[in-house]
Scaffold this active site. Structure first.
Site: not given
Length: 314
Positions: A140, A254, A284
């Site tokens: 991320s 996501d 995610h």
């Protein structure tokens, strides 16, 4: 190369433990050693270092620097460290400044490259001890930091692994207007973090643990969001400058970051260096997805790393 996980043995109904068994991974956890490293500005960051079992690996086969995502902390990656240690890799991860048990104002980026600068210091200290180029693994926001680090050629890396990297965000015009106002008037003001924990994973236990974790941050600042916005644009512009082999692991469903950013970055990276596995139903946090998807992700990661851990033939 883009792989289709639907063609993998795990997708065909192999049990969840099969990827670990096939990769010869350790089943037991590897306890981390916790230390602190002082940055140049005096901020102390918490480090966790995991080592492979010396009974199986007289010397580690390589080193990994792991960079976690927005609002979380490196303690959430014990299971990832276990997999990496089982491959013979040692792992070091730090809580980003303003996150977890590290120092620094909570969720504040004093300048857009603050996290990049910290990673360079972590890298330099690791290189002095380990005498080898590390593999860089980021999730991320950590994926954005890792992508920037590699493409800006801050330091050379052995390989790059990006998990759901924040290379594009879904920001409405209204949200951007609020961001610009806050950036001008109160860049360090903490406002509620918009991440919905239910969008992190299909596993309800992961969602509940995230919500209950006292080290997970629930706010964000305009200064930190600005580091995203600037960093994403620069990473995309620099994708062609990648010099190390890269694996991208992307959740197609996501909703926290926009996975189209991964497509763009991948398309602009050197073709001979890039691999991608797209998990169409993945949310995610693909390392924390419900089974059997989590097993498929771990199998893809382990298989790619094993291929890139082979000694170079001269």
């Amino acid at each position: 190369m883009t792989d289709n996980p639907a063609n993998s043995p795990a997708a065909a109904g192999a049990p969840a433990s099969a990827p670990a068994a096939r990769a010869g991974l350790d089943a037991g956890p590897h306890a981390p050693v916790q230390t602190r490293q002082r940055m140049r500005d005096g901020t102390e960051l918490l480090l966790r270092t995991w080592q492979p079992d010396p009974a199986r690996f007289a010397e580690p086969l390589g080193s990994v620097l792991l960079v976690h995502g927005l609002a979380e902390h490196a303690g959430r990656y014990q299971h990832v460290a276990d997999l990496l240690c089982g491959l013979g890799l040692r792992v070091r991860a730090h809580d980003l400044r303003g996150h977890g048990d590290s120092g620094g104002a909570r969720m504040v980026a004093d300048h857009p490259d603050a996290y990049l600068d910290d990673l360079a210091e972590i890298y330099d200290a690791a290189l002095r001890s380990w005498k080898e180029l590390p593999i860089l693994l980021g999730h991320s926001m950590g994926g954005l930091i890792a992508a920037r680090f590699a493409t800006a050629r801050v330091r050379p890396v052995r390989a790059l692994v990006l998990s759901s990297p924040a290379l594009a965000l879904r920001l409405s015009p209204a949200a951007l207007t609020v961001h610009r106002l806050l950036l001008a008037l109160a860049p360090r003001l903490r406002v509620p973090n918009p991440i919905d924990a239910r969008q992190l994973s299909h596993d309800p236990a992961v969602v509940a643990a995230y919500r209950a974790d006292p080290l997970v941050q629930t706010t964000i600042t305009a200064s930190l969001l600005e580091s995203f916005i600037r960093g994403m644009a620069q990473a995309q512009a620099d994708a062609a400058l990648l010099e190390a082999p890269m694996l991208m692991l992307v959740g197609g469903a996501d909703r926290v970051v926009d996975p189209s950013g991964s497509r763009t970055f991948f398309d602009n990276a050197p073709p001979e260096l890039r691999d991608e596995v797209w998990f169409e139903q993945g949310y995610h946090e693909i390392f924390n997805e419900a089974q059997p998807l989590r097993g498929e992700v771990f199998e893809a990661l382990a298989g790619w790393l094993q291929r890139h851990l082979q000694p170079v033939q001269h």
